[in-house]
Write an enzyme that holds these catalytic residues in place. Sequence first.
Site, short mmCIF file in Angstrom:
data_model
loop_
_atom_site.label_atom_id
_atom_site.label_comp_id
_atom_site.label_asym_id
_atom_site.label_seq_id
_atom_site.Cartn_x
_atom_site.Cartn_y
_atom_site.Cartn_z
N SER A 62 40.09 49.15 40.95
CA SER A 62 39.74 50.39 41.66
C SER A 62 40.87 51.02 42.46
O SER A 62 40.68 52.10 43.03
CB SER A 62 38.53 50.14 42.58
OG SER A 62 37.35 50.15 41.82
N LYS B 239 41.71 54.66 41.77
CA LYS B 239 41.15 55.83 42.44
C LYS B 239 42.16 56.54 43.34
O LYS B 239 41.96 57.71 43.68
CB LYS B 239 39.90 55.42 43.24
CG LYS B 239 38.75 54.94 42.36
CD LYS B 239 37.54 54.55 43.18
CE LYS B 239 36.35 54.16 42.31
NZ LYS B 239 36.52 52.85 41.65
N SER C 41 34.31 53.56 46.98
CA SER C 41 34.77 53.17 45.64
C SER C 41 33.72 53.59 44.60
O SER C 41 33.27 52.79 43.79
CB SER C 41 35.04 51.67 45.56
OG SER C 41 35.87 51.38 44.44
#
Length: 471
Positions: free
Chosen positions: A127, A130, A304
């Site tokens: 993640s 991102k 997230s």
Amino acid sequence: MKNGEGRLARERPQLGTVVAAVALVVALVAALGSVYAGPQTIRLLGLVGSDEQAKWTAGVTPELPPAVLAAMDSQAPLPSPDGVKAAIGSLLAAPALGPHITASVVDVATGQVLYSSEPDAAMTPASTTKVVTAVAALAARGPAYRIPTRVVAGAQPGEVVLIGGGDPTLAVFQTPYYPGAARLDDLAAQVKKSLGDTAPTKVVYDMSLFTGSGIGPGWDADATTEGSGAVITPLMTEGGRPNSSQYAKRYPQPDVQAAQAFARMLGLPATAAVAGTAPAGAKELGKVESAPMVRLVESMLLQSDNVLADILARQVALAKNQPASFEGAAAAMRMVLEELNVPVTGYGLVDGSGFSRNDRLSPALLTTLLAMAARSDRADLHGIFSGLPVAGYSGTLTGRFTKPQEGAGAAGLVRAKTGTLTGVNSLAGIVVDADGRTLAFAFMADATTDRDKAVVALDRVAAALAACGCR
């Protein structure tokens, strides 16, 4: 689900406990200079004395940071590469991080590399992807851009066409899951008013904005069914959630559900919603718009949010005239990085969320982006820092940096994006050191065996940077 912000190994933010912490950092959007606490706060937390060696283990349970954090000091002493290596080298060698850990630490003000270990290696980012999505979305669309959802007249009297515009935050709950979201019932009210005495008869939902599969390449089999993601469609409500739980299992067909909900709002049965396309030049009957892009980016980073991330990646594709697909989004984000003159060594994204095990990024690319976003001439990117979770207080870092032996002294001082898949642990963000120097960092490990121990090991490294003058 094996995604680190996913079902089995997720880092759950305690949303009810972070409202006050989020309020404390809202002012960070205005200027990066108000993002960080300075060395006085660090010393108050017991991280380092005026003449003693920095020790991350010396932290005490901190009080909440001040509502307006001290400006970063561009005149603070620059750490030396040897000093940074001495502070974090042994911590990066912790067995919990496995046999392959890459790292990059740079000085934000100058861009000077202070520490690196395979900085250009193409790693599975999870993640931390991102961060790239956030930069690309803000750069391509601008912080003020709002995603529209429109309804136009259909081919027959009473027929209306709901055009999916790519806003996953459309609200149907009494209290929207996403702050500031446009409401589907407001759109229905506009349509009823526009129709006047003509009774609605059918809802056609137009999904032509996005192309290709709604399931990303390399996603785990349960990616869209276990609460951390959904099939990516240009029309959905509340991120595809049937209830307001962050990890609610999503509707298997978010577009169909949203269209049927809209039909009911018009007084029609769910069966009145059918797939189709809008006639060319059709009259607009109503339009609502999402919260500004900067707010969407903040929500995506803080929680997230995988669905929001992959939709925002498609917004980048649309802005760059690429197909709004996984492939088009990945290509468009690379285009934006190149336009920003960011070296794309190690870039190999296939989605915008980091859900895919096929994704690749380098730690140097992440620190370059973070340092760029901090520049005074890139105010359009500053919203990233109000979205990055705050250590010990918000988002996916709520439950981290909470114990002295796990870097609690750096709570409130580290702002970072987490990333976790089974066997993969990463952390990328910004921290101020004990002398008040702002550093960007990225640590990426792709052969870990114990998630919890790896998380603690990464937090210790970030806390060491916060406590160290490193000269």
